[in-house]
Scaffold this active site. Sequence first.
Site, PDB file in Angstrom:
ATOM      1  N   GLY A 199       1.051  -1.288  -0.013  1.00 50.66           N
ATOM      2  CA  GLY A 199      -0.071  -0.223  -0.128  1.00 50.66           C
ATOM      3  C   GLY A 199       1.021   1.236   0.011  1.00 50.66           C
ATOM      4  O   GLY A 199       1.749   1.362  -0.384  1.00 50.66           O
ATOM      5  N   GLY A 200       0.346   2.131   0.708  1.00 51.24           N
ATOM      6  CA  GLY A 200       1.106   3.501   0.574  1.00 51.24           C
ATOM      7  C   GLY A 200       2.321   3.526   1.624  1.00 51.24           C
ATOM      8  O   GLY A 200       3.226   4.309   1.276  1.00 51.24           O
ATOM      9  N   GLY A 235      25.780  12.599 -29.115  1.00 56.04           N
ATOM     10  CA  GLY A 235      25.037  13.136 -28.006  1.00 56.04           C
ATOM     11  C   GLY A 235      25.658  12.550 -26.575  1.00 56.04           C
ATOM     12  O   GLY A 235      25.872  13.279 -25.675  1.00 56.04           O
ATOM     13  N   ALA A 236      26.034  11.259 -26.667  1.00 56.38           N
ATOM     14  CA  ALA A 236      26.537  10.449 -25.527  1.00 56.38           C
ATOM     15  C   ALA A 236      27.897  11.112 -25.018  1.00 56.38           C
ATOM     16  O   ALA A 236      28.241  11.229 -23.805  1.00 56.38           O
ATOM     17  CB  ALA A 236      26.668   9.265 -25.623  1.00 56.38           C
TER      18      ALA A 236
END
Length: 508
Positions: free
Chosen positions: A169-170, A404-405
């Site tokens: 859950g939370g 770009g790397a």
Amino acid sequence: MLEALEALEQRREAARAGGGEKRVAAQHAKGKLTARERLDVFLDEGSFEELDMYVEHNCVDFGMPAQVVPGDGVVTGSGTVNGRLVYVFSQDFTVFGGSLSERHAQKICKIMDMAMKVGAPVIGLNDSGGARIQEGVASLGGYAEVFQRNVLASGVVPQLSLIMGPCAGGAVYSPAMTDFIFMVKDSSYMFVTGPDVVKTVTNEVVTQEELGGAITHTTKSSVADCAFENDIEALLAARDFVDFLPANNRSGVPARPSDDPWDRIEPSLDTLIPPSANQPYDMHELIVRTLDDGEFFELQPAHAGNIIIGFGRIEGRTVGIVANQPMVLAGCLDINSSKKAARFVRFCDAFEIPIVTFVDVPGFLPGVGQEHSGIIKHGAKLLFAYAEATVPKITVITRKAYGGAYDVMASKHLRGDLNYAWPTAEIAVMGAKGAVEIIFRSKDPEEVAARTAEYEARFANPFVAASKGFIDEVILPHSTRRRVALGLRKLRNKKLENPWKKHDNIPL
Ligand code: HXC
């Protein structure tokens, strides 16, 4: 007087007994230690100082007033790990399944507040059935109080979560907001909704382990960083791990004496790069030979293996390592590796841990799947993280640094402080074959071959970048540790500030 002392001892005994012998036996039968046994393993012997041992829940519904266990399902306080102060909470599954009540939450909040005041890490040993069902919204409020503190503490004191039982859950969101998560195989799991709810809603049949066990979260989801065989292994690893962490964001990295010579020469590195550019090699070799005593604490080793992250030491001081791994996907940057490294770079920057980056990257991974899943935004995370980082940044390009790397991997242009390349480095927009196929598309095969050779001769080296000052020095592989150690020493007093802002807007 003596009666009062005895009464105190009785109260202490009652708190130490937790949920009672039967439930402790059940805990042991599952291969799990109790909350207090875990603290005994994790903290230095005799260092634990408990707080709030007599706190009780305040629930009046469902017959709860008749079921009061002092401490209310969580053991909290402070202690030391190898002599360094930490604040801890350890949930006691033998008391209402370690579930979080309003008072249980208050205890956790108290030690978090203290840790923030004095600047010490917070370590949570989680073993809890989630919100205390009998308390309803009071327990939800308790969770939110913890969440709020997790966020305020983020970047101020390191936060480590060990998941040592259910976390449902939370309850998963507090660990998720801490810096690192360690899990125990076969006895811990994390999910927002368990297998039964999944079956009802989506008709998928899945076990707890498959849905949210340690293997799932350290391989597929990357929610957790490391998986361990049992409680003891996880706790001992956590002790080693805490040794790498600064106490807080102003303390500087921990330093300890090292016998490993800072200028140790490693001749084996001179032959690490294989003769063919397409042949892989294991980047761990370079990492362990650069670090003190070859000690490397790798994080997320089973997820996005094309990038390696973790901590080591140089001259006894913690450094963060980020390295492309040519053995997996040729070391390409993809969505998972970008996210993995970006969060790590941000942690290092937040806590003033210098970053050493080893580069061998042929580019971003092409593909429809990557594009449709948002490689642009996810790749930008790593770019953003490196660009905003103001800690010392030392980069060593071993082989490929394409496209770009090249920019992303702590290049000079992103304020790299010392950018080194080995003589085997190839720094270019792309590999020779791909480049020639684009710019000489209509030429005959002979000319293409000649142009490819020409492109290779021109760009498949570090000297074009070095001639522009993008590479500070072309270094001999065997002297990498010496260069990095010397660089870190000189950068120890580095001062660099980004412009004032409320906060940035990293592409989430
Ligand atoms: C109160 C709880 C409890 C809970 C377990 N117990 N979870 N008591 N509140 N949430 C108690 C049980 O009654 C039992 O008490 C003891 O803990 C051990 O539980 P068992 O079920 O016997 O253990 P086990 O078989 O190991 O199963 C563990 C479990 C299961 C998987 C965690 O107990 C379970 O599913 N619990 C409920 C989980 C849940 O739905 N939590 C709420 C999530 S919602 P006795 O007296 O018999 O020893 C949530 C919202 C938070 O957390 C939102 C924040 C944003």
